[in-house]
Motif scaffolding. Structure first.
Motif, PDB file in Angstrom:
ATOM      1  N   ASP A 204     -64.042 -65.186  98.042  1.00 13.93           N
ATOM      2  CA  ASP A 204     -63.630 -65.431  96.820  1.00 13.93           C
ATOM      3  C   ASP A 204     -64.523 -64.684  95.860  1.00 13.93           C
ATOM      4  O   ASP A 204     -65.657 -64.781  95.659  1.00 13.93           O
TER       5      ASP A 204
ATOM      6  N   THR B 192     -57.029 -69.356  92.244  1.00 17.67           N
ATOM      7  CA  THR B 192     -56.656 -70.277  92.876  1.00 17.67           C
ATOM      8  C   THR B 192     -55.419 -70.154  93.885  1.00 17.67           C
ATOM      9  O   THR B 192     -55.390 -70.352  94.956  1.00 17.67           O
TER      10      THR B 192
ATOM     11  N   SER C 103     -59.602 -63.011  89.856  1.00 16.44           N
ATOM     12  CA  SER C 103     -58.788 -63.724  88.480  1.00 16.44           C
ATOM     13  C   SER C 103     -59.031 -62.752  87.211  1.00 16.44           C
ATOM     14  O   SER C 103     -60.187 -62.293  87.128  1.00 16.44           O
TER      15      SER C 103
HETATM   16  C1  LIG Z   1     -65.737 -68.925  91.919  1.00 20.32           C
HETATM   17  C2  LIG Z   1     -64.145 -69.253  91.470  1.00 20.32           C
HETATM   18  N1  LIG Z   1     -63.129 -69.291  92.488  1.00 20.32           N
HETATM   19  C3  LIG Z   1     -61.980 -69.468  91.844  1.00 20.32           C
HETATM   20  C4  LIG Z   1     -61.776 -69.943  90.819  1.00 20.32           C
HETATM   21  C5  LIG Z   1     -60.320 -70.437  90.234  1.00 20.32           C
HETATM   22  O1  LIG Z   1     -59.790 -69.392  89.469  1.00 20.32           O
HETATM   23  P1  LIG Z   1     -58.389 -69.348  88.799  1.00 20.32           P
HETATM   24  O2  LIG Z   1     -58.973 -70.285  87.391  1.00 20.32           O
HETATM   25  O3  LIG Z   1     -58.029 -67.832  88.230  1.00 20.32           O
HETATM   26  O4  LIG Z   1     -57.401 -69.998  89.298  1.00 20.32           O
HETATM   27  C6  LIG Z   1     -62.860 -69.900  89.800  1.00 20.32           C
HETATM   28  C7  LIG Z   1     -62.744 -70.383  88.293  1.00 20.32           C
HETATM   29  O5  LIG Z   1     -62.192 -71.286  87.849  1.00 20.32           O
HETATM   30  C8  LIG Z   1     -64.148 -69.465  90.137  1.00 20.32           C
HETATM   31  O6  LIG Z   1     -65.063 -69.598  89.259  1.00 20.32           O
END
Ligand SMILES: Cc1ncc(COP(=O)(O)O)c(C=O)c1O
Length: 380
Positions: free
Chosen positions: A178, A74, A201
Motif C-alpha cells: 500500500d 481502497t 490514490s
Molecule cells: C495508507 C492508506 N491506505 C489506503 C487509504 C485509502 O485510500 P482511498 O481514500 O484512496 O481509498 C488511505 C487513506 O485513506 C491511506 O492513508
C-alpha cells in the motif's frame, strides 16, 4: 464562504493543485468523449488516458502497461488481495500482513479470513518498525503474499520496502504494498524495490478524490494470476472494467507529472517545517513523537502530549485542521489501532495528535498551532 482553515491534515486528503484542476476541466468541458469510442472525441479521451498512464508509470519508474486506474487506494487494495487470493488456480491460503496497516488492508484481510484464508498479523516494535527476521520466519510453504505498507498514514513510519521485496522475491511469494502515503512524496522504482503490486490514490497527491491506481508486475497479468474485482466491458485489458473516468484520470496524470518534477523541492521545504515543529513540540512537558527513532516521512508528525484531550482541543480550535485517531477511516474517534499496536497505552494514544503537512504549509501555520496548543494546556 471563503476557506480560512489552517490546514495541517494532508495525510487525510490534499487540496487539488490548480494545474490539475485545469487538466480535469478540459476533459469535463471540452473533450468529454468516451475513451472507448472510435470517433475523434473518443480518440482524444483515449490519448488522455494513455498520456496519464505514461505519467504515472514514469513516476513509478515502470512501463505504462503495468498501470491500471481505479477509484482509489481502497479499491486497488481490494483488487490486489482478493484478485490474487480468490483466483481459481491459487491454492495458497496464508497471507502475512501487519497490525499497523490501513483499514482497507485489515478489513479486506478479515474478509478473506471469513472465507477460509489464514491471515497472520505481524506485530511491530514500539517505534512502529517491523522485525524483518520475524517476517522471514513467518513465511510458510502455503504463503501466498505479504502485504505491507510503504509509509504509515498515522505516524509516517517508513517500512523498508526494498528489504521486504528481497525477502518475498527470494521466497517466491508476492509483495503487495500500500503505497498511498509514499507515492508522490518519495521517489520509487517498483522493479528495483521488487514490489509486485503497488496501490495508490490521487487525493493524497493533489489530484481529486475518487481516482487512484495500481501497478501490477507484468508477470502476474501475463500469466493470468489475478482476477478483476469489477467485471464488465473489457476496459483496462479486462482487469478493471467500467467506462474510463477520463477527467480524473487526466488529473491524476498531471499530478504525477508535477510530483515528479517537484518531489525533491517539496521534500526539502517540508522537512525544514518538520524540524521546526518537532523542536517546538518537544519543549512541551512530557511530549514525545511516535516513531521518532525510526525512518519516518518528512511531512508527518504524530505527537503525544500526555493528558491532552485531543477531542476538546480539536473542537475548540476547529479553524485548524489536524487529526487524532484515523480521520480517513471513520467519523468515530477511537484510540488509534496503529498506536495501540505500537504498545502505546490507550490514554497516550487518545492524547496524540497527527500533524501532516504539504507543499502549501507554512511556518506561520505551525506557529499558530503551537500557540493554540500552549494556550489550551494553560487553561486545561
Ligand atoms: C495508507 C492508506 N491506505 C489506503 C487509504 C485509502 O485510500 P482511498 O481514500 O484512496 O481509498 C488511505 C487513506 O485513506 C491511506 O492513508
Amino acid at each position: 464562504m471563503k476557506n480560512t482553515t489552517t490546514y495541517l491534515d494532508y495525510n487525510a486528503t490534499t487540496p487539488v493543485d490548480p494545474r490539475v484542476i485545469e487538466s480535469v476541466n478540459l476533459y469535463f468541458n471540452e473533450f468529454y468523449g468516451n475513451a472507448s469510442s472510435l470517433h475523434s472525441l473518443g480518440n482524444k479521451s483515449k490519448t488522455a488516458v494513455d498520456t496519464a498512464k505514461s505519467s504515472v508509470a514514469t513516476l513509478l519508474d515502470t512501463e505504462s502497461d503495468n498501470i491500471y486506474f481505479t477509484s482509489g487506494a481502497t479499491e486497488s487494495i481490494n483488487f490486489a488481495l482478493k484478485g490474487l487470493a480468490l483466483h481459481p488456480n491459487n491454492s495458497k491460503k496464508h497471507i502475512i500482513t501487519c497490525h499497523t496497516e490501513h483499514k482497507a488492508v485489515l478489513e479486506t484481510c478479515k474478509y478473506l479470513r471469513s472465507v477460509g484464508y489464514e491471515i497472520e498479523f505481524l506485530p511491530v516494535n514500539k517505534d512502529g518498525s517491523i522485525n524483518l527476521n520475524l517476517l522471514k520466519s513467518s513465511i510458510k510453504a502455503n504463503t501466498l503474499l505479504v502485504c505491507l505498507m510503504w509509509v504509515n498514514n498515522e505516524t509516517g513510519v517508513i517500512h523498508p520496502v526494498k528489504e521486504i521485496g528481497k525477502i518475498t522475491r527470494d521466497a517466491g511469494i508476492y509483495f503487495v504494498c500500500d503505497g498511498t502515503q509514499g507515492v508522490g512524496k518519495l521517489p520509487i522504482n517498483v522493479m528495483e524495490a521488487e514490489i509486485d503490486i503497488l496501490c495508490f490514490s490521487g487525493h493524497k497527491m493533489y489530484a481529486p478524490k475518487g481516482i487512484g491506481g495500481i501497478y501490477i508486475n507484468r508477470s502476474i497479468t501475463k500469466e493470468n494470476k489475478i482476477l478483476p474485482l469489477i467485471h464488465g466491458g473489457g476496459q483496462e485489458d479486462g482487469l478493471r472494467n467500467g467506462t474510463y473516468n477520463v477527467p480524473l484520470i487526466a488529473g491524476l496524470g498531471k499530478a504525477c507529472e508535477i510530483a515528479r518534477e517537484e518531489v525533491s523541492e517539496n521534500e526539502e521545504y517540508i522537512k525544514q517545517l518538520q524540524d521546526f515543529i518537532e523542536d517546538e513540540l518537544l519543549q512541551i512537558k512530557g511530549a514525545y513523537i511516535h516513531g521518532k527513532s525510526t525512518p519516518r516521512i518528512y511531512n508527518t508528525i504524530n505527537v503525544c502530549i500526555p493528558g491532552l484531550d485531543t477531542e476538546i482541543f480539536i473542537g475548540m480550535n476547529n479553524d485548524i485542521a489536524v487529526s487524532n485517531g484515523s480521520a480517513c477511516s471513520s467519523a468515530l474517534v477511537q484510540p488509534s489501532h496503529v498506536l495501540l499496536a505500537m504498545d502505546i497505552n490507550a490514554d497516550d494514544a487518545q492524547s496524540s495528535l497527527r500533524i501532516s503537512m504539504g507543499k502549501n504549509s507554512t511556518k506561520e501555520d505551525l506557529e499558530l498551532l503551537i500557540q493554540r496548543l500552549k494556550n489550551f494546556i494553560l487553561i486545561s
